[in-house]
Design an enzyme around this catalytic site. Structure first.
Site, mmCIF file in Angstrom:
data_model
loop_
_atom_site.group_PDB
_atom_site.id
_atom_site.type_symbol
_atom_site.label_atom_id
_atom_site.label_comp_id
_atom_site.label_asym_id
_atom_site.label_seq_id
_atom_site.Cartn_x
_atom_site.Cartn_y
_atom_site.Cartn_z
ATOM 1 N N GLY A 1 12.730 14.659 -7.942
ATOM 2 C CA GLY A 1 12.006 13.290 -7.485
ATOM 3 C C GLY A 1 11.069 12.201 -8.787
ATOM 4 O O GLY A 1 10.984 11.390 -8.399
ATOM 5 N N PHE B 1 1.250 -1.282 0.380
ATOM 6 C CA PHE B 1 -0.252 -0.125 -0.480
ATOM 7 C C PHE B 1 1.016 1.221 -0.072
ATOM 8 O O PHE B 1 0.971 1.990 0.639
ATOM 9 C CB PHE B 1 -0.639 -0.112 1.498
ATOM 10 C CG PHE B 1 -2.166 0.989 0.795
ATOM 11 C CD1 PHE B 1 -2.417 1.072 0.004
ATOM 12 C CD2 PHE B 1 -2.151 1.660 2.191
ATOM 13 C CE1 PHE B 1 -4.297 1.198 -0.412
ATOM 14 C CE2 PHE B 1 -3.964 2.857 1.691
ATOM 15 C CZ PHE B 1 -4.235 2.400 0.605
ATOM 16 N N LYS C 1 11.563 -5.131 -17.308
ATOM 17 C CA LYS C 1 11.060 -4.148 -18.661
ATOM 18 C C LYS C 1 10.665 -5.648 -19.914
ATOM 19 O O LYS C 1 9.951 -6.395 -20.326
ATOM 20 C CB LYS C 1 11.285 -3.246 -18.832
ATOM 21 C CG LYS C 1 10.144 -2.881 -17.301
ATOM 22 C CD LYS C 1 10.241 -1.040 -17.561
ATOM 23 C CE LYS C 1 9.792 -0.146 -16.895
ATOM 24 N NZ LYS C 1 10.504 0.353 -16.237
ATOM 25 N N THR D 1 3.873 -4.537 -3.931
ATOM 26 C CA THR D 1 4.543 -4.408 -3.246
ATOM 27 C C THR D 1 5.956 -3.914 -3.812
ATOM 28 O O THR D 1 5.746 -3.714 -5.595
ATOM 29 C CB THR D 1 5.027 -5.599 -2.560
ATOM 30 O OG1 THR D 1 5.574 -6.623 -3.809
ATOM 31 C CG2 THR D 1 3.875 -6.093 -1.587
ATOM 32 N N GLU E 1 15.340 7.944 -7.569
ATOM 33 C CA GLU E 1 15.519 7.898 -6.383
ATOM 34 C C GLU E 1 16.566 7.956 -5.353
ATOM 35 O O GLU E 1 18.068 7.892 -6.696
ATOM 36 C CB GLU E 1 15.330 6.047 -6.221
ATOM 37 C CG GLU E 1 13.704 5.184 -7.010
ATOM 38 C CD GLU E 1 12.785 5.256 -6.101
ATOM 39 O OE1 GLU E 1 12.534 5.943 -5.032
ATOM 40 O OE2 GLU E 1 10.857 4.991 -6.445
ATOM 41 N N GLY F 1 3.771 0.789 -17.950
ATOM 42 C CA GLY F 1 3.261 1.961 -17.578
ATOM 43 C C GLY F 1 1.729 2.095 -18.729
ATOM 44 O O GLY F 1 0.980 1.255 -18.821
ATOM 45 N N LYS G 1 7.799 -6.267 -10.913
ATOM 46 C CA LYS G 1 8.707 -6.616 -12.164
ATOM 47 C C LYS G 1 9.250 -8.310 -11.304
ATOM 48 O O LYS G 1 9.575 -8.714 -12.374
ATOM 49 C CB LYS G 1 9.056 -6.069 -12.521
ATOM 50 C CG LYS G 1 8.614 -5.093 -13.412
ATOM 51 C CD LYS G 1 9.583 -3.709 -14.036
ATOM 52 C CE LYS G 1 10.684 -2.603 -13.018
ATOM 53 N NZ LYS G 1 9.249 -1.720 -12.555
ATOM 54 N N GLY H 1 4.367 7.234 -13.017
ATOM 55 C CA GLY H 1 3.122 7.609 -11.725
ATOM 56 C C GLY H 1 2.816 6.904 -11.528
ATOM 57 O O GLY H 1 2.339 5.747 -11.800
#
Lengths: 334, 334
Positions: free
Chosen positions: B204, B8, B222, B94, B207, B151, B122, B314
């Site tokens: 942002g 979450f 991917k 997660t 990371e 995405g 992934k 996003g």
């Protein structure tokens, strides 16, 4: 799966070629392939429940110009007679005709005789989108028309996929390769419309009668189909505000260019407003695609902006989109 | 349809937001909506067969930092306990973890307890693509993972749609927004990697630990998922030749620029060869996309070249792809 095909011009022959080439791999993957049992062109129709030899069919069309020269098969006079014969799917690939309702009648007749339909023909969908889809549903038939908008880009499928997880707010697209080719060349060469049109006709990028392409009618038909199939509208051709590219002057193109812009024929859907018109686009903007490419840009609420681009026309590209639709039918009837 | 959600964080909260926003229109369209009955985060899990109040759940997560602060529900210690409870679908969101097999185990456990699974993770797909898909099939469960590649562009669906009517010969893509942002800024600003990375972290777009993005690992994961799901390969991470962008110097970028080129981190699949590496792309080429966009280019035999472009990451974009997958499950179980 038994297939009949109404129309055997460029697209129809392309479909015969892709089926000939892919049938064994489709059989391997899905357990069943396609058998073309009947074909028509403007001179008549043929039917053989055992299936037609596609190599021979293509050769006869090429050499004799008419499918009725195919030996030892039942000869028929009309599409209606052909659609009456036993088959699972009708592929409707006659030329787009937005005046007469002939193809509408043929497709309705196919649904009533419990045949699924795949078409690349914008005419019937522009004339009677709702009636055709309702008749398909009533008879438990599938109805696919991926090839009608953006050809092999499968723009309708992309839009439907998006709308599964987001709301589509608006659409902008370059949906007519001929007019985009002409505008691109006018910009590159700084040459007048008439000269570039003649050149495009010589190269086969424009028809002898290019009016539907350059007047924006072709783009408008595609907008209507997209708006109705993806965005849930009930629009028809008369709802589209249409302006083509015939009024664009050499000077207009030069002026745009000197200002870092290009002129593009844009089809746009926003709420219930449908519009086709030449617009100024900044050079390098991703609506600035050149040549005969097609591009569709969906603006959504949660999925941002999604663009899809590819060749919008071409024999094998269109045939590939039709084969994709046929494969959807096979997958869902097994 | 009862849904439990493992994870979450940003994505999970996005999913709760889109379900909250779209549930009534989904109910209207498909006759059934989604009820989130259980959620976990790193501090524990909660379950209420009557459904959780999503507005309250989001507020509690925001204010208390843990879902176990939600009042009057069953508290659970592990994802396994949560997956054991009654539900139709597990949403696994997660964080991607390509070392441990924890998420693999959770998804396998969900299939064995007859739950459909939707994931944006992934890790499990990179670690055990075949095993997961086989277990899903064995238990008659659906397994969707659209959000893992590109995405909201739904690149997997676009590729699968294409492969329905044409053979995909190769794929080239820009699949990592962070590294594309860094390379674009290095080109625009003519500034060194470290400086732009720090700036991207402040904004942002990168990371605190950007290694998977800039080392090419994220792109490689991917590629593996795309190659296996669309092109029928059985590849894993060790089959990918990987070079990231950390070795690209300010001088290298300048040199490319003076030659009319830009450096892009390209993921490529050709036959069974998978490769991630920085490549020179002509300025203005359509692989020359800037910022955090993603782009996938499929080369096919009959459908030509098809490109799809959009935001690859996003919160709401990823959540929208997950909602699309949930809607596929509802459509197919009705």
């Amino acid at each position: 799966m038994k297939v009949i095909m109404a129309g055997f011009g460029t697209v129809g022959q392309g479909v015969a070629k892709v089926i000939e080439e892919k049938n064994s791999s489709i059989k391997k993957r899905l357990g069943e392939g396609f058998e073309i049992v009947g074909v028509s062109d403007s001179k008549g129709a043929i039917y053989n429940p055992e299936g037609l030899n596609l190599e021979l069919l293509l050769k006869i069309k090429r050499e004799k110009g008419a499918v009725i020269s195919y030996p030892d098969v039942e000869k028929l006079k009309s599409n209606e007679e052909l659609i009456n014969r036993e088959a699972d799917v009708l592929i409707e690939v006659t030329p787009t005709d937005i005046e007469s309702g002939r193809a509408v009648d043929d497709i309705l007749y196919a649904f009533r005789s419990k045949k699924h339909v795949v078409t690349s023909n914008k005419g019937p969908l522009t004339l009677n989108f709702k009636g055709l889809n309702e008749e398909a549903a009533k008879n438990g038939c599938m109805f696919y028309y991926t090839a009608t908008v953006g050809g092999c880009t499968r723009m309708i499928d992309v839009g439907r996929g998006l709308s599964n997880g987001a709301a589509i707010i608006s659409f902008q697209g370059i949906l007519n390769g001929t007019s985009n080719y002409i505008l691109s060349r006018m910009t590159d060469e700084e040459a007048p419309y008439e000269l570039i049109l003649r050149e495009a006709q010589q190269l086969g990028y424009a028809e002898t009668d290019p009016s539907h392409d350059v007047d924006g009618i072709d783009t408008a038909c595609k907008l209507v189909i997209l708006a109705n199939s993806v965005m849930g509208l009930e629009s028809s051709l008369k709802d589209v505000k249409i302006e083509g590219i015939t009024g664009i002057s050499e000077d207009g193109v030069k002026l745009a260019k000197s200002d870092g812009k290009v002129i593009k024929l844009i089809g746009e859907i926003e709420k219930s407003r449908l519009e086709v018109s030449p617009r100024l686009v900044p050079k390098g903007h991703f609506l600035d695609i050149s040549g005969t490419l097609n591009l569709g840009l969906f603006k959504t609420d949660f999925a941002g902006d999604i663009a899809i681009m590819g060749r919008g026309a071409g024999q094998m590209e269109t045939a590939s989109a039709i084969l994709g639709d046929l494969n959807k039918i096979i997958s869902q009837t097994r």
